[in-house]
Design an enzyme around this catalytic site. Structure first.
Site, PDB file in Angstrom:
ATOM      1  N   ASP A 145      -0.368   1.342   0.072  1.00 55.73           N
ATOM      2  CA  ASP A 145       0.311   2.173  -0.927  1.00 55.73           C
ATOM      3  C   ASP A 145       0.876   1.265  -2.009  1.00 55.73           C
ATOM      4  OD1 ASP A 145       2.086   3.724  -2.399  1.00 55.73           O
ATOM      5  OD2 ASP A 145       2.923   4.759  -0.666  1.00 55.73           O
ATOM      6  N   MET A 146       0.255   1.305  -3.191  1.00 55.36           N
ATOM      7  CA  MET A 146       0.654   0.445  -4.308  1.00 55.36           C
ATOM      8  C   MET A 146       1.241   1.289  -5.432  1.00 55.36           C
ATOM      9  SD  MET A 146       0.004  -2.555  -3.168  1.00 55.36           S
ATOM     10  CE  MET A 146       0.428  -3.446  -4.660  1.00 55.36           C
ATOM     11  N   GLU A 147       2.559   1.164  -5.592  1.00 55.83           N
ATOM     12  CA  GLU A 147       3.271   1.833  -6.677  1.00 55.83           C
ATOM     13  C   GLU A 147       4.551   1.044  -6.929  1.00 55.83           C
ATOM     14  OE1 GLU A 147       5.034   5.693  -5.317  1.00 55.83           O
ATOM     15  OE2 GLU A 147       3.879   5.286  -3.492  1.00 55.83           O
ATOM     16  N   TRP A 148       5.112   1.203  -8.107  1.00 58.79           N
ATOM     17  CA  TRP A 148       6.378   0.545  -8.375  1.00 58.79           C
ATOM     18  C   TRP A 148       7.469   1.184  -7.529  1.00 58.79           C
ATOM     19  CZ3 TRP A 148       5.038  -3.744 -10.101  1.00 58.79           C
ATOM     20  CH2 TRP A 148       4.184  -3.923 -11.204  1.00 58.79           C
ATOM     21  N   TYR A 187      -3.966   3.549  -2.125  1.00 60.06           N
ATOM     22  CA  TYR A 187      -3.249   4.666  -2.728  1.00 60.06           C
ATOM     23  C   TYR A 187      -2.504   4.143  -3.944  1.00 60.06           C
ATOM     24  CZ  TYR A 187       0.518   8.094  -3.426  1.00 60.06           C
ATOM     25  OH  TYR A 187       1.389   9.003  -3.963  1.00 60.06           O
TER      26      TYR A 187
END
Length: 264
Positions: A145-148, A187
């Site tokens: 899961d890659m998001e800021w 993601y």
């Protein structure tokens, strides 16, 4: 909008007897696609590529989903579930073990995801994920899961350059793939995808979040396997709202994908 009126496939409720004269929690065999009987508390009128055109749907869940009757959810069309397992290098979602067991007993295809932190090395984070997510028969590929992250008191303001982001992703992905024998899924969100040039990050399947626009609008020319299209889903068997997701393919393509991707 309600999806129950947009699909022709009737719900399958198969309760199989197990040894000793009791019944198991399995609502339908793993991989048997059941049409979604979902509602949405805040529906979006997507233009063109609507979620209802896809026959196989599922959810993702974390500690915020405090009560899930997995067998009932399965009978209402939860064919797969991505379950939050870990964050960073030392956080385990407190609901993960219960969700993992419950989904497995109900015949829901289950996978685990890791929420990435930029203040811990990818090697430490990969080992933490591996420590907490068992190799289970029939499990889906692991998810990165890659998001800021705007919430962490230590990591919220760490936003490396795109080249650094991609390097850390590759390091985590390589370790996890070697352990589970499955290439992970990525993601991401529209902003993170754009700022980190993930259109050039090839070789992986994508699970894309876009709850206001279609994937075609939010991620032009990006292929995808799963679409997270709502954060306000309502499903009998699940208390409160839950994220809704669609698989990009037909029922036959779902079965083929599942057979090729699940852990033996």
């Amino acid at each position: 909008m309600t999806l129950r009126t947009t699909f022709a496939l009737m719900l399958i409720a198969v309760l199989t007897a197990c040894g000793g004269g009791g019944t198991s929690d399995v609502a339908a065999p793993l991989g048997t696609p059941i049409a979604p009987n979902f509602r949405d508390a805040d529906p979006v009128d997507f233009k063109g590529q609507k979620p209802a055109r896809f026959p196989v749907h599922g959810i993702d869940a974390a500690r915020f989903q405090k009560s899930i009757n997995w067998s009932q959810a399965r009978r209402n069309g939860v064919n797969f579930a991505f379950l939050k397992a870990t964050e960073g290098g030392d956080l385990l979602d407190p609901a993960f073990k219960d969700h993992w067991r419950g989904a497995g007993r109900a015949g829901v295809a289950r996978g685990a995801y890791h929420f990435y932190y930029f203040c811990t090395t990818p090697e430490v984070q990969a080992r933490w994920f591996i420590r907490n997510v068992p190799k289970s028969k029939g499990m889906l590929p692991p998810v990165l899961d890659m998001e800021w992250n705007p919430f962490s008191p230590t990591c919220a303001h760490r936003r490396p350059e795109a080249s650094v982001v991609q390097d850390e992703m590759r390091r985590w992905l390589r370790i996890v793939e070697a352990h589970y024998g499955q290439r992970p899924i990525i993601y991401t969100t529209p902003r993170f995808y754009k700022e980190n040039k993930l259109s050039n990050f090839n070789g992986y399947e994508y699970w894309l979040r876009t709850t206001a626009k279609t994937p075609r609008e939010a991620y032009p020319r990006q292929s995808w396997r799963f679409w997270q299209y709502s954060a306000t889903g309502l499903i009998d068997g699940i208390a409160g709202e839950v994220d809704l997701n669609a698989f990009n393919g037909s029922r036959a393509e779902w079965n083929a994908w599942l057979a090729a991707r699940t852990h033996p």
